[in-house]
Design an enzyme around this catalytic site. Structure first.
Site, PDB file in Angstrom:
ATOM      1  N   SER A 134       0.825  -1.198   0.000  1.00 12.67           N
ATOM      2  CA  SER A 134       0.000   0.000   0.000  1.00 12.67           C
ATOM      3  C   SER A 134       0.868   1.261   0.000  1.00 12.67           C
ATOM      4  CB  SER A 134      -0.948  -0.046   1.207  1.00 12.67           C
ATOM      5  OG  SER A 134      -2.015   0.848   1.043  1.00 12.67           O
ATOM      6  N   ASP A 142      -5.870  -3.691  -2.082  1.00 13.59           N
ATOM      7  CA  ASP A 142      -4.861  -3.322  -1.090  1.00 13.59           C
ATOM      8  C   ASP A 142      -4.118  -4.524  -0.493  1.00 13.59           C
ATOM      9  OD1 ASP A 142      -3.819  -2.390   1.661  1.00 13.59           O
ATOM     10  OD2 ASP A 142      -4.437  -0.536   0.703  1.00 13.59           O
TER      11      ASP A 142
END
Length: 244
Positions: free
Chosen positions: A32, A144
């Protein structure tokens, strides 16, 4: 390097410390926000260049609402275009090996990307719902990386290197979240805390910057995040040397 939205800027501070001490970066792995900073580090950007670039970004130019919201609140394309302007097209063009953590939304599996299109991989790793929609890449639907592997140290285990792990999102006591975005991010941290903590023993050195008071969305406080990361690295390496 863990995820953490704006807190990920602390990674640049740790990176600055490593470079100042003349430590060679043999490989980078991130999830991320950690994947974003890691990509720029692997592409040869200096910490100062990262700070300058971050300060130049106008949030409304990249965080564009999707009206009406379909699969996400914001459009992926402006963020993806930013990555395409400033990063190489492919992993293979990077100066050092780079590994990106993402999550296969359909199978639930953790995915590590290290070849092929780079901007798309970074976008996928940072595509936290409901903010951004999943990214189709390599026949998978990815989002993510924090959901399945927020501290992706595994790609480095077989490499002959000293593994420095940076977690900018430890689950710490907090006041009541003030809005829906803070509630979403807090819930995310609770969900990933167990599998992330299990990675700590795999690290040769764990750095956890003290970021209380610096939230996840304070993108105007770039230099503060970086400075906290730098001080955390200085403290951690100081303790390591004193114990050796």
């Amino acid at each position: 390097m863990s995820g953490g939205a704006a807190r990920g800027l602390a990674h640049a501070g740790v990176y600055r410390y490593l470079l100042e001490k003349g430590l060679e970066v043999a490989a980078v792995a991130g999830s991320s926000a950690g994947a974003v900073v890691g990509a720029f580090a692997a592409a040869g950007y200096s910490p100062e260049e990262m700070v300058s670039l971050a300060l130049s970004v106008k949030p409304l130019s990249v965080f564009r609402p999707q009206i009406p919201p379909k699969r996400s609140l914001f459009k992926n394309e402006p963020v993806l275009e930013f990555f395409r302007r400033h990063l190489p097209e492919r992993f293979e063009e990077l100066e050092v090996p780079f590994f990106v953590s993402a999550t296969d939304l359909l199978s639930g599996e953790a995915v590590v990307l290290s070849e092929g299109p780079l901007p798309e991989a970074v976008m996928a790793s940072a595509a936290l719902p409901p903010f951004f929609e999943p990214v189709e890449l390599g026949g998978r639907l990815l989002n993510d990386g924090g959901f399945s592997n927020d501290l992706p140290v595994e790609p480095l285990l077989k490499r002959d290197c000293f593994r420095v792990c940076v977690d900018v999102t430890p689950l710490e006591p907090t006041d009541a979240p003030g809005n829906w975005a803070e509630i979403t991010l807090r819930t995310f941290l609770i969900a990933v805390r167990a599998h992330k903590a299990a990675k700590y023993p795999l690290c040769d050195l764990l750095i956890v910057p003290e970021l209380k008071g610096l939230g996840f969305l304070n993108y105007k406080r770039v230099k503060e995040y970086v400075e906290v990361g730098y001080r955390a690295a200085e403290k951690a390496f100081g303790q390591l040397l004193s114990n050796s």
